[in-house]
Scaffold this active site. Structure first.
Site, mmCIF file in Angstrom:
data_model
loop_
_atom_site.group_PDB
_atom_site.id
_atom_site.type_symbol
_atom_site.label_atom_id
_atom_site.label_comp_id
_atom_site.label_asym_id
_atom_site.label_seq_id
_atom_site.Cartn_x
_atom_site.Cartn_y
_atom_site.Cartn_z
ATOM 1 N N SER A 1 1.292 -10.683 -2.866
ATOM 2 C CA SER A 1 0.141 -9.916 -2.412
ATOM 3 C C SER A 1 -1.103 -10.739 -2.738
ATOM 4 O O SER A 1 -1.343 -11.069 -3.897
ATOM 5 C CB SER A 1 0.131 -8.574 -3.155
ATOM 6 O OG SER A 1 -1.015 -7.839 -2.843
ATOM 7 N N LYS B 1 1.425 -10.959 1.944
ATOM 8 C CA LYS B 1 0.637 -9.734 2.223
ATOM 9 C C LYS B 1 -0.815 -10.037 1.922
ATOM 10 O O LYS B 1 -1.140 -10.526 0.836
ATOM 11 C CB LYS B 1 1.176 -8.602 1.355
ATOM 12 C CG LYS B 1 0.227 -7.429 1.111
ATOM 13 C CD LYS B 1 0.966 -6.290 0.423
ATOM 14 C CE LYS B 1 0.086 -5.576 -0.578
ATOM 15 N NZ LYS B 1 0.775 -4.458 -1.256
ATOM 16 N N LEU B 2 -1.679 -9.756 2.883
ATOM 17 C CA LEU B 2 -3.112 -10.006 2.709
ATOM 18 C C LEU B 2 -3.824 -8.688 2.465
ATOM 19 O O LEU B 2 -3.669 -7.729 3.229
ATOM 20 C CB LEU B 2 -3.697 -10.659 3.966
ATOM 21 C CG LEU B 2 -3.085 -11.984 4.419
ATOM 22 C CD1 LEU B 2 -3.804 -12.478 5.678
ATOM 23 C CD2 LEU B 2 -3.165 -13.037 3.307
ATOM 24 N N LYS B 3 -4.626 -8.633 1.416
ATOM 25 C CA LYS B 3 -5.487 -7.482 1.205
ATOM 26 C C LYS B 3 -6.629 -7.578 2.218
ATOM 27 O O LYS B 3 -7.214 -8.660 2.400
ATOM 28 C CB LYS B 3 -6.057 -7.500 -0.205
ATOM 29 C CG LYS B 3 -5.009 -7.228 -1.272
ATOM 30 C CD LYS B 3 -4.590 -5.763 -1.264
ATOM 31 C CE LYS B 3 -3.666 -5.456 -2.424
ATOM 32 N NZ LYS B 3 -3.204 -4.063 -2.405
ATOM 33 N N ASP C 1 -2.657 -5.075 3.781
ATOM 34 C CA ASP C 1 -2.793 -3.849 2.979
ATOM 35 C C ASP C 1 -4.276 -3.527 2.839
ATOM 36 O O ASP C 1 -5.041 -4.322 2.287
ATOM 37 C CB ASP C 1 -2.164 -4.077 1.598
ATOM 38 C CG ASP C 1 -2.195 -2.826 0.711
ATOM 39 O OD1 ASP C 1 -2.663 -1.767 1.177
ATOM 40 O OD2 ASP C 1 -1.747 -2.916 -0.450
ATOM 41 N N ASN D 1 -5.509 -0.624 1.367
ATOM 42 C CA ASN D 1 -5.823 0.278 0.251
ATOM 43 C C ASN D 1 -6.837 1.355 0.645
ATOM 44 O O ASN D 1 -7.841 1.567 -0.042
ATOM 45 C CB ASN D 1 -6.316 -0.502 -0.971
ATOM 46 C CG ASN D 1 -5.175 -1.222 -1.673
ATOM 47 O OD1 ASN D 1 -5.128 -2.457 -1.663
ATOM 48 N ND2 ASN D 1 -4.241 -0.503 -2.253
ATOM 49 N N GLU E 1 -0.431 -1.654 5.847
ATOM 50 C CA GLU E 1 -0.204 -0.723 4.738
ATOM 51 C C GLU E 1 -1.456 0.088 4.442
ATOM 52 O O GLU E 1 -2.544 -0.471 4.279
ATOM 53 C CB GLU E 1 0.213 -1.562 3.512
ATOM 54 C CG GLU E 1 0.534 -0.771 2.261
ATOM 55 C CD GLU E 1 0.932 -1.703 1.090
ATOM 56 O OE1 GLU E 1 1.236 -2.894 1.335
ATOM 57 O OE2 GLU E 1 0.919 -1.238 -0.056
ATOM 58 N N ASP F 1 1.488 3.786 1.271
ATOM 59 C CA ASP F 1 1.588 3.524 -0.161
ATOM 60 C C ASP F 1 0.962 4.738 -0.868
ATOM 61 O O ASP F 1 1.659 5.698 -1.230
ATOM 62 C CB ASP F 1 0.865 2.187 -0.465
ATOM 63 C CG ASP F 1 0.745 1.842 -1.944
ATOM 64 O OD1 ASP F 1 1.071 2.673 -2.795
ATOM 65 O OD2 ASP F 1 0.289 0.722 -2.279
ATOM 66 N N LYS G 1 6.556 2.876 -5.273
ATOM 67 C CA LYS G 1 6.153 2.441 -6.613
ATOM 68 C C LYS G 1 6.482 3.581 -7.554
ATOM 69 O O LYS G 1 5.970 4.694 -7.379
ATOM 70 C CB LYS G 1 4.638 2.201 -6.675
ATOM 71 C CG LYS G 1 4.122 1.032 -5.886
ATOM 72 C CD LYS G 1 2.597 0.979 -5.968
ATOM 73 C CE LYS G 1 2.057 -0.156 -5.124
ATOM 74 N NZ LYS G 1 0.595 -0.057 -4.930
ATOM 75 N N GLY H 1 4.105 -3.159 -6.096
ATOM 76 C CA GLY H 1 3.856 -3.627 -7.456
ATOM 77 C C GLY H 1 2.452 -3.275 -7.880
ATOM 78 O O GLY H 1 1.594 -2.945 -7.053
HETATM 79 O O1 OSB Z 1 -1.803 -1.441 -3.041
HETATM 80 O O2 OSB Z 1 -0.094 -2.594 -3.469
HETATM 81 C C1 OSB Z 1 -1.216 -2.187 -3.782
HETATM 82 C C2 OSB Z 1 -2.244 -3.895 -7.059
HETATM 83 C C3 OSB Z 1 -3.025 -2.934 -7.629
HETATM 84 C C4 OSB Z 1 -3.246 -1.764 -6.945
HETATM 85 C C5 OSB Z 1 -2.674 -1.557 -5.685
HETATM 86 C C6 OSB Z 1 -1.858 -2.526 -5.114
HETATM 87 C C7 OSB Z 1 -1.677 -3.729 -5.802
HETATM 88 C C8 OSB Z 1 -0.898 -4.840 -5.273
HETATM 89 C C9 OSB Z 1 -0.249 -5.717 -6.300
HETATM 90 O O3 OSB Z 1 -0.849 -5.111 -4.104
HETATM 91 C C10 OSB Z 1 0.975 -6.389 -5.831
HETATM 92 C C11 OSB Z 1 1.727 -7.016 -6.984
HETATM 93 O O4 OSB Z 1 1.978 -6.351 -8.012
HETATM 94 O O5 OSB Z 1 2.105 -8.177 -6.853
HETATM 95 MG MG MG Z 2 -0.698 -1.016 -1.328
#
Ligand code: OSB
Ligand code: MG
Length: 371
Positions: free
Chosen positions: A135, A161-163, A188, A190, A213, A238, A262, A290
């Site tokens: 990520s 995976k790109l935020k 992702d 968020n 995501e 998520d 998760k 994660g």
């Molecule tokens: O949305 O997956 C998420 C980390 C903190 C809060 C939310 C997220 C994440 C990650 C971390 O994407 C991924 C990793 O643990 O490698």
């Molecule tokens: Mg996520």
């Protein structure tokens, strides 16, 4: 089994790479670890709550308070304590899934260690290795993003995976897709968008993403269903999936085609497994998310990700991706981008005392757990 004593430990451990999401910048991980001592031995739990609320309402000090003031006394009062009975007792308190998951994880570790059973066997794992994805946080520039992603592709990660967030979405995704036409790529958000961004998000359809995501807020399940009809890219949820029941609701509404699981978000590994089961019953693929965990959390996540329905690469990465020195012996990834599922009793690994001491900022011991 009976719970006798608990040590709550805060560690402050530097992250090797800043990890920026639409929720803010992180340079360190302030983590709560829980060591449970029971009549049958000890076990470890890791709390995935971050210091500040943002990913969800939970935050570290709040989780520590709920655990020590309410959850532990409830669990200590349970006769014939098992992980499932602990989860059942804690269900009397609404919410606080990350706090509950921490307690359940430690009790499960203790319970399984005493029985010589691994977390993987306990959960029903069918795989000995897990496919790893990475990520990637929001970068300062497209050039820096490409340099970072190139490094991960060279290390063998099986998907990227790109935020994303408004202002950092179509262009970074386009740049990574053009540089790596064949990699498995996903984004992702968020929860950073609203349904009024649908036409903009549809531009991501051009890049053959495995999934998008959590584009919208956690509570906007119906809007996700509307958005799903406007995009070709499959939607993965998520933050919105907080229980097996909510997973069934989201799937039935057409809000997601894929689910990120998760344990911390859903109150523990038992509920995580139930989500796996209901998703399998609906032919919905799942993958293990994660929260930048230490080796303790990664070990439990590896066991979960080895269940049959986890058919997409996990947000599980080797220790070196996160920390210069992990609290456990380092978890390593092979050149094919896979990590072995621990086979020892319980989590199959333990913190290294000297490393734990080095990063510890506070310890509280709770021995009077009775009402
Ligand atoms: O949305 O997956 C998420 C980390 C903190 C809060 C939310 C997220 C994440 C990650 C971390 O994407 C991924 C990793 O643990 O490698
Ligand atoms: Mg996520």
């Amino acid at each position: 089994m009976k719970l006798e004593r608990v040590e709550l430990r805060r560690i402050d451990i530097p992250l090797r790479t800043p990890f920026r999401t639409s929720m803010g910048l992180e340079l360190r991980r302030d983590i709560l670890l829980l060591r449970a001592e029971t009549t049958e031995g000890h076990g470890w739990g890791e709390c995935v709550a971050m210091p500040e609320p943002g990913y969800s309402e939970e935050y570290l000090d709040g989780a520590a308070e709920i655990i020590s003031r309410f959850l532990l006394p409830m669990v200590a009062a349970v006769e014939g304590l098992t992980p499932a009975r602990a989860a059942q007792a804690m269900a009397a308190i609404p919410g606080h899934p990350m706090a509950k998951a921490t307690v359940e994880m430690a009790l499960t570790d203790a319970w399984l260690r005493a029985r010589g059973t691994s977390y993987a066997d306990h959960l029903g794992a069918v795989r000995s290795e897990v496919d790893c994805g990475v990520s990637v946080g929001i970068a300062d520039s497209i050039d820096r993003l490409l340099a970072e992603v190139t490094g991960y592709v060279e290390q063998g990660y099986r998907r990227i995976k790109l935020k994303i967030e408004p202002g950092w979405d179509v262009e970074p995704v386009r740049a990574v897709r053009e540089a790596f036409p064949d990699i498995a790529l996903q984004a992702d958000a968020n929860a950073a968008y609203t349904l009024s961004d649908a036409r903009h998000l549809a531009e991501l359809d051009a890049f053959d993403l495995t999934m998008l995501e959590q584009p919208l807020s956690a509570a906007d399940v119906r809007d996700h269903a509307t958005l799903a009809r406007m995009l070709r890219t499959p939607i993965c949820l998520d933050e919105s999936i907080i229980s097996a029941r909510s997973a069934v609701d989201a799937i039935t509404l057409g809000a997601c085609a894929i689910v990120n699981i998760k344990a911390g978000r859903v109150g523990g590994y038992l509920e995580a497994r139930r989500i796996h089961d209901v998703c399998a019953a609906h032919s919905v693929p799942v993958w293990c998310g994660g929260m930048l965990e230490t080796g303790l959390g990664q070990a439990a996540n590896l066991a979960l990700a080895a269940l049959p329905g986890f058919t997409l690469p996990a947000d599980i990465a080797p220790s070196e991706r996160y920390f210069a020195t992990d609290v456990t012996p380092a978890i390593t990834m092979n050149a094919e981008g896979r990590i072995a599922v621990p086979t020892g009793a319980g989590l199959g690994l333990e913190p290294v005392d000297e490393v734990l001491e080095r990063y510890t900022t506070a310890v509280a011991t709770l021995s009077d757990l009775s009402f």
